[in-house]
Design an enzyme around this catalytic site. Structure first.
Site, PDB file in Angstrom:
ATOM      1  N   GLY A 185       0.787  -1.238   0.000  1.00 33.51           N
ATOM      2  CA  GLY A 185       0.000   0.000   0.000  1.00 33.51           C
ATOM      3  C   GLY A 185       0.810   1.274   0.000  1.00 33.51           C
ATOM      4  O   GLY A 185       1.475   1.606  -0.967  1.00 33.51           O
TER       5      GLY A 185
ATOM      6  N   LYS B 134       2.285 -10.526  -4.030  1.00 40.37           N
ATOM      7  CA  LYS B 134       3.169  -9.399  -3.719  1.00 40.37           C
ATOM      8  C   LYS B 134       4.625  -9.856  -3.708  1.00 40.37           C
ATOM      9  O   LYS B 134       5.522  -9.146  -4.180  1.00 40.37           O
ATOM     10  CB  LYS B 134       2.769  -8.788  -2.374  1.00 40.37           C
ATOM     11  CG  LYS B 134       1.382  -8.132  -2.444  1.00 40.37           C
ATOM     12  CD  LYS B 134       0.833  -7.823  -1.060  1.00 40.37           C
ATOM     13  CE  LYS B 134      -0.529  -7.150  -1.147  1.00 40.37           C
ATOM     14  NZ  LYS B 134      -1.228  -7.119   0.160  1.00 40.37           N
TER      15      LYS B 134
END
Lengths: 422, 422
Positions: free
Chosen positions: A126, A197
């Site tokens: 994020g 990720k």
């Protein structure tokens, strides 16, 4: 610079709103104004709290000549792949926060993009600028190891299991109530989100080419209060880790699984929904990056930093070491060759000779025991829980030993294993 | 790209050696090879473990046309200012790790540089890419607050005082033995090094124009085991903090001082010689960056990342918000207007009425007490130690109250105050 936002949900609406709210500083930092001019949505009648025009007609947006950058926030894999491919073919810049898209198609998209800017800072952790850090901040370093806590849902659940003694089911329920976990939480708690990720980070650090299916992925579903008890006794914290580690022979270890880590490690203090990524470089040693891994405005912060970079014409390097023949596209180490330390929990009948049998099996499979704990039992119990940790050994030996142990008749529950990351 | 290294000490020799050792990855990431071709030293006969030619003739190096980038690692302020100015006037790129140079001359150098690259990632927090993060990674954010532990020497001393119950003098001595503190440690433990770094960060975040002399700087020399005792009782950790905080009216609070911070804060876990910087942005919320703040190879890692950025032609924004009229060159808030919480320690005669007098003085000076602790005393003691913390109040009120209290005849030691950062 004119921007189209494809997908105006939690993140997309924040991108639009921050571009307007922080217009002055963004102009100062980018050198030009960055203006959101249109949003793509499925249903234009739904209120979204944004001041930009909305349309449900993707084609008419993609074909607009006046748009400089397309922000892809649609979700999914194949549909956005199609859309992003078409935009890149038209030589228009793309910024995306879509980790699943990148986990599967990053090299194809990067090849399509060529010199056209293609940013995806928001796809990992994020608001933490971890991709920029890896690509640019630590560019002098040979990356030895990346260890990340990159799934907020799992971290919230594990934190509550450790700090509040909650059972897995209760912690999950609370995460759902608070909006930190989906109704079907398996993508997060099963480790798949973290694996996406990890593949993106490993692509940058090692030029690894592989799909999520190619790597070891285990979730946190089977962790119990007994594991928490052991962790506490031995000063460990349990975290869901995404690990990329340089191995020999041009190979990289990639794995996502719950792990016991020492209380002394900085990463062990990353609690709740927060994310943290430790990077070990050969020059810098360990550095750690901590921040909100999700949420509309934190993710939008990363999206907009990509837009500002594009406006400033910052040159991002490609994925992986394109010019480096010796390490270009390192291979993923087969998971049975992983070497680490292991913890296991066994539930056994309280009979004579069980411990002798167990230690014998371990020794026959080349496992050397580092610590052992038998939980005090009540008089009425006919079973006991045994906890072992091993010295560093090979994944295939552990797997074989567990399979042998599982077949013994004194075992009353499936043995459970957690790796130890030291 | 050819590089001259001006100053081949701990950092300079690592820059030369890493450029050679990691040649392949640096070529891959920079797109061109980066070659150290000459080093400037005072004494060419001294061995330095580097493979590049050395010279003591600054002029001949500066005037070489074939050199693309000059790395300034000479130390000091006025001499390097002269050298760097001349190089920038010749339109040659400069990379420096010299925080004192930047604390005093950053705007003049930036103006001289114009479009010529001028990198200084290594000047703050060594190996942590904190300047890139602030300039680029968090570029969408209005920065609300920066709180940094940026002096490894002080942090090592405070960590040992807290964790090993060492006295200040003993912890300092150990830091000196381990090479973490200079023979004259006052620059580090007095907060001046941290202040230089704070000014650099505040320049980027707020366009602040000011010299170290303009800001509040207090060191850690007067912290005693009694303060550690109080901190422990109330779940605080004592750290030397560098704080930049947006205030009203286009003003910024800048200050360096020891502070009590809550044990729950991520920054409180930054121990030993490590550095950590927390940044609060209006979009991203809090993010924290942790790593080695000093050391040859960690600092060299940052220097080389600047070289790679220059090779790749990454466009760094200037210092401050050059294009942003509303916030250009924010002002430093006068220190008497700082508002925070305070702790103080008073040594008083154990007499009747002392507490009443003290609380009366505080109340008259608009201080409201948040907590109070009186350490149990031995029968033979004729003095006691009192600890107070206040609610948020104004620096000038605290200063006035302390000055009044100091004049009371029941006070047996100079009162000591630490700010609380919550």
């Amino acid at each position: 610079m004119k921007v189209a936002i494809l997908g105006v949900g939690t993140v997309g609406s924040e991108v639009a709103n921050i571009l307007i709210k922080n217009k002055d500083i963004i102009l100062a930092r980018a050198g030009v104004s960055i203006e959101p001019v249109i949003g793509l949505v499925r249903d234009t009648s739904k209120k979204r709290g944004v001041q930009i025009p909305l349309s449900s007609d993707a084609r008419s947006i993609i074909e607009r000549d006046d748009i400089d950058v397309f922000v892809e926030l649609m979700g999914g894999v194949e549909k956005p792949y199609e859309v992003v491919s078409e935009i890149l073919k038209r030589k228009k810049a793309v910024v995306t926060a879509n980790k699943a898209l990148l986990a599967y198609h990053r090299y194809k998209l990067q090849a399509l993009a060529g010199d056209t800017p293609f940013g995806f800072e928001a796809s990992v952790a994020g608001g933490i600028p971890i991709i920029k850090t890896l690509r640019e901040g630590l560019s002098a370093n040979r990356i030895e190891k990346i260890i990340g806590i990159v799934n907020g849902t799992s971290n919230f659940i594990l934190t509550n299991m450790m700090q509040k003694n909650e059972k897995f089911e209760d912690a999950l329920k609370r995460a759902q109530e608070l909006g930190y976990a989906e109704a079907d939480p398996s993508f997060d708690i099963g480790g798949f989100d973290a694996a996406h990720k990890l593949l993106i980070l490993a692509s940058i650090a090692y030029g690894v080419h592989g799909d999520p299916e190619d790597i070891l992925i285990e979730g946190i579903e089977e962790i119990t209060q007994e594991d928490i008890y052991f962790a506490r006794e031995f000063d460990f914290i349990i975290k869901l880790l995404a690990v990329a580690k340089r191995a020999c022979d041009n190979k990289v270890e990639l794995r996502v699984h719950p792990a016991l880590i020492s209380k002394d490690q900085m990463l062990s203090k990353v609690d709740g929904v927060m994310n943290g990524v430790s990077i070990y470089g050969d020059c810098v040693g360990e550095s750690m990056y901590y921040g909100p891994g999700a949420g509309g405005s934190a993710t939008a912060s990363a999206v907009i930093s990509d837009l500002i970079d594009i406006a400033r014409d910052n040159k991002n390097p490609m994925l992986g070491y394109k010019i480096l023949p010796s390490e270009n596209f390192m291979q993923i180490l087969p998971s049975e060759q992983i070497r680490t330390k292991y913890y296991f929990r066994l539930r056994v009948r309280d009979e004579k000779g069980v411990l002798a049998k167990l230690t014998n099996i371990m020794s026959l499979n080349d496992l050397s025991i580092d610590s052992f704990l038998q939980k005090p039992k009540l008089k009425t119990d006919e079973e006991v829980t045994l906890f072992f940790t091993t010295h560093t050994c090979c994944e295939k030996d552990i797997k074989r030993a567990i399979s042998v142990i599982s077949g013994e008749n004194f075992i009353t529950q499936k043995p459970f294993m957690i790796r130890i990351e030291s």
